[in-house]
Design a protein around this motif. Sequence first.
Motif, mmCIF file in Angstrom:
data_model
loop_
_atom_site.group_PDB
_atom_site.id
_atom_site.type_symbol
_atom_site.label_atom_id
_atom_site.label_comp_id
_atom_site.label_asym_id
_atom_site.label_seq_id
_atom_site.Cartn_x
_atom_site.Cartn_y
_atom_site.Cartn_z
ATOM 1 N N GLY A 253 0.896 -1.109 -0.036
ATOM 2 C CA GLY A 253 0.054 -0.020 0.012
ATOM 3 C C GLY A 253 0.887 1.410 -0.037
ATOM 4 O O GLY A 253 0.415 2.137 -0.787
ATOM 5 N N GLY A 254 1.943 1.331 0.940
ATOM 6 C CA GLY A 254 2.938 2.287 0.827
ATOM 7 C C GLY A 254 3.524 2.495 -0.479
ATOM 8 O O GLY A 254 3.821 3.713 -0.996
ATOM 9 N N ALA A 255 3.749 1.345 -1.081
ATOM 10 C CA ALA A 255 4.401 1.537 -2.423
ATOM 11 C C ALA A 255 3.534 2.118 -3.550
ATOM 12 O O ALA A 255 3.896 3.174 -4.345
ATOM 13 N N ILE A 256 2.296 1.972 -3.433
ATOM 14 C CA ILE A 256 1.045 2.504 -4.298
ATOM 15 C C ILE A 256 1.031 4.093 -4.310
ATOM 16 O O ILE A 256 1.341 4.721 -5.199
ATOM 17 N N ILE A 257 1.044 4.512 -3.068
ATOM 18 C CA ILE A 257 1.099 5.809 -2.739
ATOM 19 C C ILE A 257 2.304 6.428 -2.987
ATOM 20 O O ILE A 257 2.352 7.577 -3.697
#
Length: 450
Positions: A298-302
């Motif tokens: 999720g952090g990677a997407i943001i």
Amino acid sequence: MVKVNPAEIIANSKFNKFHLSLLVWSFFIIAFDGYDLVVYGTVVPVLIEEWNLTSVEAGAMGSYGLFGMMFGAIFFGTLADRIGRKNVIAITLIFFSLFTFLCGFAETPTLFSTFRFLAGLGLGGIMPNVIALLTDYAPKSMKSIIVSIVLCGYSVGGILAPLLGIFLMPTFGWESIFWVAGLPLLALPLMYKRLPETASHLIRTGKREELFATLSKVNPGSTFNKTDEIVELQATVTKVPLVGLFKDNRALSTVMFWIAFFSCLLMIYGLNTWLPKLMIEAGYALNSSLGFLIALQGGAIIGTLIIGRLCDKYGSKKMLVPMYASGAIALTLLGFGGNMFVIYLLIAIAGAATIGSQNIVQAYVSQYYPAYIRSTALGTASGIGRIGGMLGPILGGFLLSIALPIHLNFIAFAIPGLIAAIALALVPEKHVSKESNEDHTKLEQHTKMS
């Protein structure tokens, strides 16, 4: 007779349904690439118990697929500059989808590892070609953000694997989440019909009608006749595309990109393989540990979306160097624990600064090199990076086997982040490819005027 400049038509195009179709199919492909990235880390705690594996053996098994990726990235990346990106994308999709699917039927570690290696050949080759194809057709003002959006599929797939692990494994077993990887095979006929071939390959192979038909979709306002003269960007093309990576003062840049890819992929594959196990060792349950994988992706997407947009505005290098460094800091702090909110926040930052930065550096490399060696540049950098990727699971397995304190395991994965930041800082911007440099200069002028 009218002169047609495909590069100029593509650069000046506006985002339309042609670009949307390319983006959607690319996202679909990369999502399953990301699914495979995390699927082994999802099942490794179960496989250790079921097959009575040591941490070192499990780490080695995780590296077989990455070993295949190294060869696949280099071979298929170079091959695509000869036979076309579209054909190689289809070939590599068959490889990774079929053999990942077959992993769900493996009854021994040896057969499982063999299927992982064969799937890795396709996985290594598909990423550089999808990114190169996107870069070939993206409007000049949206190159980084379009690639960033598609590379979010990497993390979407990475989230899907642990989610399916939570819901499917208790009922259907670990095999079921590998069966899901066969879905792209069903979509292949339609995908092959919809994906375009790169303009430079169509020019080289004399497929004028297909080129004009594709350019009409890129820029619906353009019309073409059979007698039109095609203007191709002149380049010192070599029969061995790999040599081009070291011509025109690009040797230092090439080596630094290789070091950055190596270091970052070591972190990424090490974390995605061992994060659940490390968290179990720290006292968390399996489902909670799989939740940390979801936070990482999720952090990677943001991070990918935010960094991608900022890269289009300020330049890739200015954003990527501090991001790699912040990933190293987040991983170091993660090893010292804290409350659940802090842990999730640090994992999300680590995801943004490792996976997110790796996504964006691929867009950076695809723009740094000229079109005629773009797939080769991405393929070789990814191939060298996969060596680091192979070492990540092995390193994690070794560290767990000698029972180091948990914080030292995280510090070991943080050090490559600093190395990647230093390597990228040494890449000279003055040797960026002419067409990309001109596009960015025009974009900066437009931004200042507006």
